[in-house]
Design a protein around this motif. Structure first.
Motif, PDB file in Angstrom:
ATOM      1  N   ALA A  19       0.821  -1.208   0.000  1.00  0.00           N
ATOM      2  CA  ALA A  19       0.000   0.000   0.000  1.00  0.00           C
ATOM      3  C   ALA A  19       0.858   1.262   0.000  1.00  0.00           C
ATOM      4  O   ALA A  19       0.605   2.208  -0.761  1.00  0.00           O
ATOM      5  CB  ALA A  19      -0.933  -0.004   1.213  1.00  0.00           C
ATOM      6  N   GLN A 255      -7.126  -1.763   6.682  1.00  0.00           N
ATOM      7  CA  GLN A 255      -7.357  -1.830   5.242  1.00  0.00           C
ATOM      8  C   GLN A 255      -8.187  -0.644   4.770  1.00  0.00           C
ATOM      9  O   GLN A 255      -7.958  -0.101   3.682  1.00  0.00           O
ATOM     10  CB  GLN A 255      -8.040  -3.154   4.888  1.00  0.00           C
ATOM     11  N   THR A 259      -6.662   1.992   2.091  1.00  0.00           N
ATOM     12  CA  THR A 259      -7.422   2.166   0.854  1.00  0.00           C
ATOM     13  C   THR A 259      -7.774   3.629   0.638  1.00  0.00           C
ATOM     14  O   THR A 259      -7.653   4.150  -0.485  1.00  0.00           O
ATOM     15  CB  THR A 259      -8.710   1.319   0.883  1.00  0.00           C
TER      16      THR A 259
END
Length: 277
Positions: A19, A255, A259
Motif C-alpha cells: 500500500a 485496510q 485504501t
C-alpha cells in the motif's frame, strides 16, 4: 516444509508494504515523473518498507512466539530469525542506495522515514509516543516524492499534515486487533493507553481530517473529483467508527485507512493538483 521465500515475503508485512509503495508511486505519477525515475522511486520505497516489515518480525519473534501468533512466519519457525534480520539490513542498505539516484534531499527524507519505522520496532511502540514514528514517516512520504523530482521542491504544509494524520490512523488501526496480546507482553503504546474505542474513533477522525485537507487544502480549487474523494473518505471514516463501536477490531480497519490513503493520492493525481509549495 514451509516455503522459505514465501515465508520471507509474508514476514515483510506485504499488505502495508504494498500500500505504501502504491501511494508513493501514485505521488510520482501525479508529479509527472519520467518512467525510469518513477521506477526508482517505487523500488526505493518498496525496499524501505520491506526493511521495516522484516525488522518488525525479527525483533518481535520471541514476543510473537510467546502469544502464539499464527500469522508471523518467524515466530512459527517457518523461516530462521537470522534470515529475516539479514534481509532487513540488506533491504535498508539497498533502499538508501536506490534513493541516491533521486538526490540527496530525497535521500535525507527517506532515511528519516525509514528510521522512524525502525525506531518504532526497536522500542517506541512501548511508549505513549508510539504514534510519532508513524506520523513522521507518513508525513515525509510526500516529501520523498517531491524532493526526488529532477527539480526538487518541498510539499505544501497541508500535504505533510495530511500524511502525518494518515500515519497516526494507520498506527492505531494496525495495533487495535493486537491489544490483548500486546498487554500480555508488556506493550503499552498510545492506543493501549486510550483503549480500543477511544483510539479507534481518533483514528477515523484523523482519516476524515486528512481527507478534508486533500479535498480542500489551502489554495486548492474546488473540483468535483476531489469532492467525490472527500465523500469516499468520510464514508470510510463513518464505517470505521461504527465497526469500532460495534465489534472487536480486525485488520479491516487498517485496510480501510490504507485504501482511503490510496484514493486520496489517486484523486490528487487525476485532478492534477499541485502538492508542492
Amino acid at each position: 516444509m514451509a516455503n522459505k521465500p514465501l515465508s520471507l515475503l509474508l514476514a515483510s508485512h506485504p499488505g502495508p508494504t504494498a500500500a505504501v509503495t502504491v501511494i508513493a508511486t501514485g505521488l510520482g505519477i501525479g508529479l509527472g515523473y519520467p518512467p525510469a525515475r518513477l521506477l526508482v522511486l517505487a523500488v526505493a520505497i518498496l525496499l524501505g518498507q520491506l526493511s521495516i516489515g522484516w525488522s518488525n518480525d525479527w525483533l518481535d519473534a520471541a514476543r510473537d512466539r510467546s502469544v502464539l501468533r499464527a500469522d508471523k512466519p518467524a515466530a512459527r519457525g517457518d523461516i530462521p530469525v537470522h534470515v529475516v534480520r539479514a534481509s532487513a539490513f540488506v533491504a535498508v542498505a539497498t533502499a538508501l542506495l536506490a534513493t541516491v539516484v533521486l538526490g540527496w534531499a530525497a535521500l535525507a527524507a527517506h532515511a528519516v522515514a525509514i528510521a522512524g519505522g525502525w525506531a518504532y520496532n526497536l522500542g517506541l511502540k512501548r511508549t505513549a509516543f508510539s504514534f510519532v514514528p508513524f506520523a513522521v514517516s507518513f508525513g515525509l512520504l510526500p516529501a520523498i516524492a517531491t524532493l526526488g523530482q529532477e527539480h526538487p521542491a518541498w510539499p505544501a504544509p497541508w500535504v505533510l499534515v495530511a500524511g502525518a494524520l494518515l500515519g497516526v490512523a494507520a498506527h492505531i488501526t494496525n495495533v487495535l486487533p493486537d491489544l490483548a496480546d500486546d498487554a500480555r507482553t508488556g506493550i503499552s503504546g498510545m492506543p493501549h493507553r486510550l483503549g480500543a474505542r477511544r483510539s479507534g474513533v481518533l483514528a477515523f477522525g484523523c482519516l476524515a481530517v486528512a481527507t478534508a485537507l486533500v479535498a480542500f487544502g489551502p489554495g486548492l480549487p474546488v473540483r468535483p473529483l476531489l469532492v467525490a474523494g472527500l465523500a469516499i473518505g468520510l464514508a470510510a471514516a463513518v464505517t470505521g467508527v461504527v465497526l469500532v463501536l460495534r465489534r472487536s477490531p480486525t485488520r479491516l480497519l487498517m485496510q480501510l485507512i490504507m485504501t482511503c490513503a490510496i484514493v486520496d493520492v489517486a484523486m490528487l493525481a487525476l485532478a492534477g493538483q499541485s502538492i508542492t509549495v
